[in-house]
Enzyme design. Structure first.
Site, PDB file in Angstrom:
ATOM      1  N   ARG A 166      10.344  15.085  -1.446  1.00  0.00           N
ATOM      2  CA  ARG A 166      11.473  14.192  -1.774  1.00  0.00           C
ATOM      3  C   ARG A 166      12.793  14.956  -1.687  1.00  0.00           C
ATOM      4  NH1 ARG A 166       7.455  11.718  -1.505  1.00  0.00           N
ATOM      5  NH2 ARG A 166       6.587  10.210  -2.993  1.00  0.00           N
ATOM      6  N   SER A 239      10.445   4.800  -8.065  1.00  0.00           N
ATOM      7  CA  SER A 239      10.202   5.894  -9.019  1.00  0.00           C
ATOM      8  C   SER A 239      11.539   6.442  -9.495  1.00  0.00           C
ATOM      9  CB  SER A 239       9.431   7.030  -8.351  1.00  0.00           C
ATOM     10  OG  SER A 239       8.245   6.532  -7.808  1.00  0.00           O
ATOM     11  N   GLU A 335      15.210  10.912  -9.519  1.00  0.00           N
ATOM     12  CA  GLU A 335      15.130  10.774  -8.063  1.00  0.00           C
ATOM     13  C   GLU A 335      16.306  10.001  -7.461  1.00  0.00           C
ATOM     14  OE1 GLU A 335      11.195  10.034  -6.113  1.00  0.00           O
ATOM     15  OE2 GLU A 335      12.279   8.383  -5.182  1.00  0.00           O
TER      16      GLU A 335
HETATM   17  P1  FAD Z   1      20.496   3.972  -0.474  1.00  0.00           P
HETATM   18  O1  FAD Z   1      19.941   3.749  -1.829  1.00  0.00           O
HETATM   19  O2  FAD Z   1      21.500   3.011   0.032  1.00  0.00           O
HETATM   20  O3  FAD Z   1      21.087   5.425  -0.394  1.00  0.00           O
HETATM   21  C1  FAD Z   1      20.345   6.518  -0.869  1.00  0.00           C
HETATM   22  C2  FAD Z   1      21.169   7.802  -0.635  1.00  0.00           C
HETATM   23  O4  FAD Z   1      21.296   8.060   0.754  1.00  0.00           O
HETATM   24  C3  FAD Z   1      22.599   7.697  -1.172  1.00  0.00           C
HETATM   25  O5  FAD Z   1      22.977   8.979  -1.623  1.00  0.00           O
HETATM   26  C4  FAD Z   1      23.409   7.317   0.049  1.00  0.00           C
HETATM   27  O6  FAD Z   1      24.748   7.771  -0.056  1.00  0.00           O
HETATM   28  C5  FAD Z   1      22.666   8.033   1.168  1.00  0.00           C
HETATM   29  N1  FAD Z   1      22.679   7.352   2.467  1.00  0.00           N
HETATM   30  C6  FAD Z   1      22.217   6.100   2.740  1.00  0.00           C
HETATM   31  N2  FAD Z   1      22.309   5.863   4.070  1.00  0.00           N
HETATM   32  C7  FAD Z   1      22.846   6.981   4.632  1.00  0.00           C
HETATM   33  C8  FAD Z   1      23.182   7.353   5.965  1.00  0.00           C
HETATM   34  N3  FAD Z   1      22.983   6.540   7.010  1.00  0.00           N
HETATM   35  N4  FAD Z   1      23.733   8.579   6.177  1.00  0.00           N
HETATM   36  C9  FAD Z   1      23.944   9.421   5.143  1.00  0.00           C
HETATM   37  N5  FAD Z   1      23.639   9.122   3.859  1.00  0.00           N
HETATM   38  C10 FAD Z   1      23.090   7.917   3.612  1.00  0.00           C
HETATM   39  N6  FAD Z   1      11.009   6.091  -1.844  1.00  0.00           N
HETATM   40  C11 FAD Z   1      10.010   6.853  -1.352  1.00  0.00           C
HETATM   41  O7  FAD Z   1      10.245   7.989  -0.901  1.00  0.00           O
HETATM   42  N7  FAD Z   1       8.712   6.409  -1.346  1.00  0.00           N
HETATM   43  C12 FAD Z   1       8.373   5.194  -1.807  1.00  0.00           C
HETATM   44  O8  FAD Z   1       7.196   4.831  -1.762  1.00  0.00           O
HETATM   45  C13 FAD Z   1       9.406   4.371  -2.355  1.00  0.00           C
HETATM   46  N8  FAD Z   1       9.104   3.163  -2.876  1.00  0.00           N
HETATM   47  C14 FAD Z   1      10.092   2.399  -3.429  1.00  0.00           C
HETATM   48  C15 FAD Z   1       9.747   1.172  -3.982  1.00  0.00           C
HETATM   49  C16 FAD Z   1      10.725   0.366  -4.561  1.00  0.00           C
HETATM   50  C17 FAD Z   1      10.336  -0.966  -5.159  1.00  0.00           C
HETATM   51  C18 FAD Z   1      12.075   0.786  -4.550  1.00  0.00           C
HETATM   52  C19 FAD Z   1      13.158  -0.084  -5.117  1.00  0.00           C
HETATM   53  C20 FAD Z   1      12.437   2.020  -4.016  1.00  0.00           C
HETATM   54  C21 FAD Z   1      11.431   2.841  -3.443  1.00  0.00           C
HETATM   55  N9  FAD Z   1      11.737   4.097  -2.884  1.00  0.00           N
HETATM   56  C22 FAD Z   1      10.736   4.866  -2.347  1.00  0.00           C
HETATM   57  C23 FAD Z   1      13.119   4.603  -2.899  1.00  0.00           C
HETATM   58  C24 FAD Z   1      13.982   4.101  -1.709  1.00  0.00           C
HETATM   59  O9  FAD Z   1      13.512   2.889  -1.205  1.00  0.00           O
HETATM   60  C25 FAD Z   1      14.018   5.102  -0.552  1.00  0.00           C
HETATM   61  O10 FAD Z   1      14.501   6.350  -0.987  1.00  0.00           O
HETATM   62  C26 FAD Z   1      14.893   4.625   0.616  1.00  0.00           C
HETATM   63  O11 FAD Z   1      14.803   5.521   1.699  1.00  0.00           O
HETATM   64  C27 FAD Z   1      16.361   4.444   0.248  1.00  0.00           C
HETATM   65  O12 FAD Z   1      16.993   3.772   1.318  1.00  0.00           O
HETATM   66  P2  FAD Z   1      18.341   2.973   1.138  1.00  0.00           P
HETATM   67  O13 FAD Z   1      18.793   2.557   2.493  1.00  0.00           O
HETATM   68  O14 FAD Z   1      18.162   1.888   0.156  1.00  0.00           O
HETATM   69  O15 FAD Z   1      19.281   4.106   0.582  1.00  0.00           O
HETATM   70  P1  NAP Z   2      -0.446   6.583  -7.900  1.00  0.00           P
HETATM   71  O1  NAP Z   2      -1.281   6.274  -6.700  1.00  0.00           O
HETATM   72  O2  NAP Z   2      -0.690   5.887  -9.194  1.00  0.00           O
HETATM   73  O3  NAP Z   2      -0.485   8.155  -8.150  1.00  0.00           O
HETATM   74  C1  NAP Z   2       0.242   8.723  -9.244  1.00  0.00           C
HETATM   75  C2  NAP Z   2       0.858  10.009  -8.765  1.00  0.00           C
HETATM   76  O4  NAP Z   2      -0.152  10.951  -8.448  1.00  0.00           O
HETATM   77  C3  NAP Z   2       1.654   9.750  -7.524  1.00  0.00           C
HETATM   78  O5  NAP Z   2       2.988   9.841  -7.874  1.00  0.00           O
HETATM   79  C4  NAP Z   2       1.188  10.786  -6.526  1.00  0.00           C
HETATM   80  O6  NAP Z   2       2.166  11.693  -6.103  1.00  0.00           O
HETATM   81  C5  NAP Z   2       0.078  11.550  -7.198  1.00  0.00           C
HETATM   82  N1  NAP Z   2      -1.135  11.462  -6.353  1.00  0.00           N
HETATM   83  C6  NAP Z   2      -2.042  10.471  -6.343  1.00  0.00           C
HETATM   84  N2  NAP Z   2      -3.058  10.764  -5.480  1.00  0.00           N
HETATM   85  C7  NAP Z   2      -2.758  11.949  -4.950  1.00  0.00           C
HETATM   86  C8  NAP Z   2      -3.391  12.790  -4.001  1.00  0.00           C
HETATM   87  N3  NAP Z   2      -4.555  12.464  -3.438  1.00  0.00           N
HETATM   88  N4  NAP Z   2      -2.806  13.944  -3.676  1.00  0.00           N
HETATM   89  C9  NAP Z   2      -1.632  14.288  -4.221  1.00  0.00           C
HETATM   90  N5  NAP Z   2      -0.982  13.544  -5.116  1.00  0.00           N
HETATM   91  C10 NAP Z   2      -1.528  12.397  -5.490  1.00  0.00           C
HETATM   92  O7  NAP Z   2       1.105   6.395  -7.486  1.00  0.00           O
HETATM   93  P2  NAP Z   2       1.946   5.065  -7.328  1.00  0.00           P
HETATM   94  O8  NAP Z   2       3.079   5.105  -8.279  1.00  0.00           O
HETATM   95  O9  NAP Z   2       1.079   3.850  -7.270  1.00  0.00           O
HETATM   96  O10 NAP Z   2       2.603   5.276  -5.893  1.00  0.00           O
HETATM   97  C11 NAP Z   2       1.802   5.295  -4.742  1.00  0.00           C
HETATM   98  C12 NAP Z   2       2.522   6.069  -3.648  1.00  0.00           C
HETATM   99  O11 NAP Z   2       3.761   5.420  -3.339  1.00  0.00           O
HETATM  100  C13 NAP Z   2       2.892   7.497  -4.072  1.00  0.00           C
HETATM  101  O12 NAP Z   2       2.785   8.337  -2.949  1.00  0.00           O
HETATM  102  C14 NAP Z   2       4.321   7.385  -4.505  1.00  0.00           C
HETATM  103  O13 NAP Z   2       5.059   8.579  -4.307  1.00  0.00           O
HETATM  104  C15 NAP Z   2       4.851   6.271  -3.598  1.00  0.00           C
HETATM  105  N6  NAP Z   2       5.919   5.542  -4.288  1.00  0.00           N
HETATM  106  C16 NAP Z   2       7.135   6.130  -4.357  1.00  0.00           C
HETATM  107  C17 NAP Z   2       8.192   5.480  -4.980  1.00  0.00           C
HETATM  108  C18 NAP Z   2       9.563   6.108  -5.003  1.00  0.00           C
HETATM  109  O14 NAP Z   2      10.506   5.433  -5.365  1.00  0.00           O
HETATM  110  N7  NAP Z   2       9.705   7.348  -4.645  1.00  0.00           N
HETATM  111  C19 NAP Z   2       8.004   4.232  -5.540  1.00  0.00           C
HETATM  112  C20 NAP Z   2       6.731   3.680  -5.473  1.00  0.00           C
HETATM  113  C21 NAP Z   2       5.685   4.336  -4.831  1.00  0.00           C
HETATM  114  P3  NAP Z   2       3.173  11.443  -4.877  1.00  0.00           P
HETATM  115  O15 NAP Z   2       4.217  10.545  -5.419  1.00  0.00           O
HETATM  116  O16 NAP Z   2       3.686  12.803  -4.637  1.00  0.00           O
HETATM  117  O17 NAP Z   2       2.464  10.863  -3.721  1.00  0.00           O
END
Ligand code: FAD
Ligand code: NAP
Length: 339
Positions: A166, A239, A335
């Site tokens: 991340r 998250s 995050e």
């Molecule tokens: P924004 O929120 O608009 O911006 C995020 C940051 O990036 C800000 O600092 C902004 O200034 C910058 N930015 C945006 N666009 C640009 C650009 N073109 N150039 C330079 N800077 C820029 N994230 C995960 O990693 N894994 C997941 O599974 C995941 N699941 C999610 C589930 C839900 C329900 C929600 C609400 C969020 C989740 N996220 C997840 C977080 C998020 O969706 C991601 O990080 C996504 O990439 C953000 O994109 P955005 O366009 O909305 O960015």
């Molecule tokens: P989950 O499956 O309930 O797992 C809980 C946590 O354990 C996760 O955060 C994951 O880390 C870790 N994990 C589970 N299985 C793993 C494996 N085999 N090896 C290493 N790490 C493991 O998680 P969840 O909340 O439902 O999310 C599912 C996936 O979607 C995850 O990868 C999560 O990161 C992603 N997600 C991200 C966001 C976001 O906003 N960043 C939001 C929703 C979902 P990791 O997160 O490192 O994978």
């Protein structure tokens, strides 16, 4: 002049927390020319610029005294192809999940585990988005970004992005790089990653014996929809905390006191702890203070029940951080990007 600049705009529709703050100025960039025009306008008027995509990784804690530039550029093209793989270029404003679906429909695999992540293509490299065992870096080819300090365009290959968990170079130089377009290396033969969590089990339950990338995408969409709140219904930014990486010694100590600890040893000797588990053990699951709360099904997700301010959500996050640190000695890092 093609850019429409609006004054005093509510950002509520432009952040998935649904926080109601105002932007001094707001514009949408549909092209590189719009981006240049916006930056020139801001420089001339001595304004800060906040670039956003879908606003799904943002926590807005105050009115934005700046020009908010929402990336809305569109376009997807195959720039190189052979019988095994394709390099696909997408503009920064392309919405992420429809882009994933488009690639799957064209028979290209690699993005299926990243299905249903909100946001845009241009923001995906910011935190090296990841889910279900795949990260952006695994399918990344290169990107084009504008250096806002010099006004020059620069190409970044995989190594130059310094992707981590991340994390990326761009996160460490906030506001400097504006991503214009991203290129992905996708594959025609499916190379599926089914080892993470419940994915394989879900496919088995569905009677899928020979999964395709499309099957995997559908399974992941179903799992996510059951567990994660839909921002259109309940404001959230996914998250709220990163899963902490701690030393093996600390993980062992916590594990002795809490036998149910969810921990994943990493190749470098560190151990990744599930932040959601720590928060849940500390008793925060389903907690609500006014309109700011902790989601009942996934403690890692903070939610806005309606009128929570960014400050309310930040205060709640800080209380959780303090409590988790006091109980486990673990520091949780937020995050979303704070403004
Ligand atoms: P924004 O929120 O608009 O911006 C995020 C940051 O990036 C800000 O600092 C902004 O200034 C910058 N930015 C945006 N666009 C640009 C650009 N073109 N150039 C330079 N800077 C820029 N994230 C995960 O990693 N894994 C997941 O599974 C995941 N699941 C999610 C589930 C839900 C329900 C929600 C609400 C969020 C989740 N996220 C997840 C977080 C998020 O969706 C991601 O990080 C996504 O990439 C953000 O994109 P955005 O366009 O909305 O960015
Ligand atoms: P989950 O499956 O309930 O797992 C809980 C946590 O354990 C996760 O955060 C994951 O880390 C870790 N994990 C589970 N299985 C793993 C494996 N085999 N090896 C290493 N790490 C493991 O998680 P969840 O909340 O439902 O999310 C599912 C996936 O979607 C995850 O990868 C999560 O990161 C992603 N997600 C991200 C966001 C976001 O906003 N960043 C939001 C929703 C979902 P990791 O997160 O490192 O994978």
């Amino acid at each position: 002049m093609s850019l429409d600049i609006h004054a005093d705009i509510s950002l509520k529709p432009f952040n998935t927390f649904g926080v109601d703050v105002r932007a001094r100025l707001f514009a949408e960039a549909h092209s590189d020319a719009d981006v240049h025009e916006a930056l020139a306008y801001a420089a001339e008027h001595r304004l800060e610029v906040l670039v956003i995509g879908g606003g799904s990784n943002l926590l807005l804690t105050r009115n934005v005294d700046a020009l908010v530039l929402r990336m809305a550029s569109r376009g997807v093209r195959i720039v190189r192809e052979d019988c095994d793989m394709a390099i696909v270029e997408a503009e920064a404003g392309e919405p992420w999940h429809p882009f994933v679906q488009d690639m799957l429909a064209r028979g290209l695999s690699g993005l299926e585990n990243l299905s249903l992540i909100p946001g845009t293509v241009g923001a995906a490299p910011m935190q090296n988005i990841g889910a279900y065992g795949v990260e952006l870096k695994d399918v990344f080819h290169s990107l084009t970004a504008l250096d806002r300090e010099t006004g020059e365009q620069r190409e970044f290959d995989l190594a130059a992005c310094a992707f981590g968990y991340r994390d990326s170079l761009f996160k460490h130089q906030p506001g400097r790089w504006l991503v214009l377009r991203v290129r992905f290396r996708l594959s025609y033969p499916a190379r599926l990653n089914l080892d993470y969590g419940p994915v394989r089990q879900r496919l088995q339950e569905q009677g899928v014996t020979e999964p395709t990338p499309m099957h995997v995408s559908r399974a992941i969409c179903a799992i996510r929809s059951e567990k994660l709140p839909d921002p259109a219904v309940l404001g959230n930014a996914g998250s709220f905390f990163k899963n902490p990486l701690v030393s093996a010694e600390l993980a062992a100590r916590i594990g002795e006191a809490h036998p149910g600890l969810v921990a994943y040893p990493q190749a470098d000797g560190q151990v990744k702890l599930a932040a959601g588990w720590l928060i849940e053990q500390a008793g925060w699951r389903g907690y609500r203070d006014g309109d700011a709360g902790v989601h009942a099904l996934q403690s890692l997700v903070l939610v806005n029940y309606g009128r929570a301010t960014g400050r309310d959500l930040l205060n709640l996050a800080e209380r959780i951080q303090t409590d988790v640190h006091a109980r486990f000695g673990v520091t949780l890092e937020m995050e979303p990007n704070l403004y």
